[in-house]
Write an enzyme that holds these catalytic residues in place. Structure first.
Site, short mmCIF file in Angstrom:
data_model
loop_
_atom_site.label_atom_id
_atom_site.label_comp_id
_atom_site.label_asym_id
_atom_site.label_seq_id
_atom_site.Cartn_x
_atom_site.Cartn_y
_atom_site.Cartn_z
N ARG A 241 8.25 -1.84 -19.31
CA ARG A 241 7.51 -2.74 -18.40
C ARG A 241 6.04 -2.75 -18.80
O ARG A 241 5.45 -1.72 -19.13
CB ARG A 241 7.63 -2.26 -16.96
CG ARG A 241 6.69 -3.00 -16.00
CD ARG A 241 7.09 -2.86 -14.55
NE ARG A 241 6.98 -1.50 -14.06
CZ ARG A 241 7.35 -1.13 -12.82
NH1 ARG A 241 7.85 -2.03 -11.99
NH2 ARG A 241 7.22 0.12 -12.44
N ARG B 201 1.97 1.12 -16.75
CA ARG B 201 1.65 1.97 -15.61
C ARG B 201 1.81 3.43 -15.99
O ARG B 201 2.74 3.80 -16.69
CB ARG B 201 2.57 1.63 -14.43
CG ARG B 201 2.09 0.46 -13.62
CD ARG B 201 3.11 -0.01 -12.61
NE ARG B 201 3.70 1.04 -11.79
CZ ARG B 201 4.50 0.81 -10.74
NH1 ARG B 201 4.77 -0.44 -10.38
NH2 ARG B 201 5.02 1.81 -10.06
P1 ADP Z 1 10.32 -2.92 -9.38
O1 ADP Z 1 9.29 -3.72 -8.65
O2 ADP Z 1 11.61 -2.82 -8.62
O3 ADP Z 1 9.83 -1.58 -9.83
P2 ADP Z 1 9.92 -4.87 -11.57
O4 ADP Z 1 10.08 -6.20 -10.89
O5 ADP Z 1 8.54 -4.44 -11.90
O6 ADP Z 1 10.71 -3.72 -10.71
O7 ADP Z 1 10.84 -4.89 -12.89
C1 ADP Z 1 10.91 -3.76 -13.76
C2 ADP Z 1 10.99 -4.24 -15.22
O8 ADP Z 1 12.25 -4.89 -15.43
C3 ADP Z 1 9.91 -5.27 -15.61
O9 ADP Z 1 9.54 -5.02 -16.95
C4 ADP Z 1 10.62 -6.63 -15.46
O10 ADP Z 1 10.08 -7.62 -16.34
C5 ADP Z 1 12.07 -6.26 -15.85
N1 ADP Z 1 13.06 -7.04 -15.10
C6 ADP Z 1 13.00 -7.42 -13.78
N2 ADP Z 1 14.12 -8.09 -13.42
C7 ADP Z 1 14.91 -8.13 -14.53
C8 ADP Z 1 16.23 -8.67 -14.81
N3 ADP Z 1 16.93 -9.30 -13.85
N4 ADP Z 1 16.72 -8.51 -16.05
C9 ADP Z 1 16.02 -7.85 -17.02
N5 ADP Z 1 14.79 -7.33 -16.84
C10 ADP Z 1 14.23 -7.45 -15.60
P1 AMP Z 2 5.93 1.26 -6.55
O1 AMP Z 2 4.84 0.37 -7.09
O2 AMP Z 2 6.59 0.66 -5.33
O3 AMP Z 2 6.90 1.70 -7.62
O4 AMP Z 2 5.19 2.57 -6.02
C1 AMP Z 2 4.43 3.40 -6.89
C2 AMP Z 2 4.12 4.73 -6.22
O5 AMP Z 2 3.33 4.52 -5.03
C3 AMP Z 2 5.32 5.53 -5.75
O6 AMP Z 2 5.88 6.31 -6.81
C4 AMP Z 2 4.68 6.41 -4.66
O7 AMP Z 2 3.92 7.45 -5.24
C5 AMP Z 2 3.71 5.44 -4.00
N1 AMP Z 2 4.36 4.65 -2.91
C6 AMP Z 2 4.51 3.29 -2.88
N2 AMP Z 2 5.12 2.90 -1.76
C7 AMP Z 2 5.36 4.03 -1.04
C8 AMP Z 2 6.00 4.28 0.21
N3 AMP Z 2 6.51 3.30 0.95
N4 AMP Z 2 6.08 5.58 0.62
C9 AMP Z 2 5.57 6.59 -0.10
N5 AMP Z 2 4.99 6.43 -1.31
C10 AMP Z 2 4.87 5.16 -1.79
#
Ligand code: ADP
Ligand code: AMP
Length: 223
Positions: free
Chosen positions: A127, A160
């Site tokens: 990502r 990230r």
């Molecule tokens: P989350 O918010 O649940 O952590 P993201 O939306 O950031 O997930 O997606 C994680 C990674 O997977 C990103 O690099 C995104 O471009 C990719 N991704 C998201 N949806 C799909 C899909 N349906 N198929 C393949 N790759 C995807």
């Molecule tokens: P996310 O972007 O949703 O993957 O969140 C990134 C990080 O933020 C997580 O790994 C936690 O450290 C913190 N975080 C985000 N949302 C929450 C939540 N609802 N409760 C506790 N920690 C959170």
């Protein structure tokens, strides 16, 4: 329309949340984005939570509950919202329900994106995100037009901190420990909608839209 998006890190919540909020004209509220912004800006909250984010651990409920509460009362949320990455614990789900009750509002659905761990690790380690506009890319499935550069605003894309392999595995472990009761909570309330996230993004989007329309009809029928 009031929605929560559940599911493991990397399931595609952010990607799908953008599509849904564009389509329905509601704000996307991501606790992860809010916490990362606080860390980036070096605020007292940011300093307090930085270590938790770096290690993929959950931040305390009272912190996330307050962030969400302060946000949901703002004017931009009057017509609805989509919560991405909240609630992650039953305490958070109860706090959200309390807030909804106080305001005489209802959740339309808790949309859970479901995906196996091996696919998640591949999605997260590849990502890349735009630090300026939040656009989400993937090195193989959704690469930017120019290497390392955001299509929307030309900013340099970043990985990230918590998308490193070891932190991803820690986040998944925490997710599996904590998520079951949250899923059970929404299952009991009848709001839970499970979506197979192992499909191309457009198909996942279609499945969500269909499920939301079905939930809308069901809610209208129940009233
Ligand atoms: P989350 O918010 O649940 O952590 P993201 O939306 O950031 O997930 O997606 C994680 C990674 O997977 C990103 O690099 C995104 O471009 C990719 N991704 C998201 N949806 C799909 C899909 N349906 N198929 C393949 N790759 C995807
Ligand atoms: P996310 O972007 O949703 O993957 O969140 C990134 C990080 O933020 C997580 O790994 C936690 O450290 C913190 N975080 C985000 N949302 C929450 C939540 N609802 N409760 C506790 N920690 C959170």
């Amino acid at each position: 329309m009031r929605l929560v998006f559940l599911g493991p890190p990397g399931a595609g919540k952010g990607t799908q949340a953008r599509l849904i909020t564009d389509e329905y004209g509601i704000p996307k509220i991501s606790t992860g984005d809010m916490l990362r912004a606080a860390v980036e800006e070096g605020t007292p909250l940011g300093r307090q939570v930085k270590d938790f984010l770096d290690r993929g651990m959950l931040v305390a409920d009272d912190i996330t509950n307050r962030l969400v509460q302060d946000r949901l009362v703002q004017a931009e949320c009057a017509r609805g919202w989509l919560l991405d990455g909240f609630p992650r614990t039953v305490g958070q789900a109860e706090a959200l329900d309390g807030l909804l009750r106080e305001r005489g509002e209802r959740l339309l659905a808790a949309v859970e994106l479901r995906l196996d761990d091996e696919i998640i690790v591949r999605r997260l380690t590849e990502r890349r995100v735009c630090p300026q506009c939040g656009e989400i890319y993937h090195l193989t499935s959704r690469p930017p037009r120019r290497d390392g550069v955001c299509n929307q605003d030309g900013a340099a894309l970043v990985q990230r901190e918590d998308d490193r392999d070891d932190v991803v595995r820690a986040r998944l472990r925490i997710y599996h420990e904590r998520h079951g009761p949250v899923e059970g909570y929404y299952n009991r309330s009848g709001a839970l909608v499970g979506i197979d996230a192992n499909q191309p993004p457009e198909q996942v989007h279609r499945a969500i839209i269909d499920a939301l329309e079905a939930a809308r009809q069901q809610q209208a029928y129940a009233i």
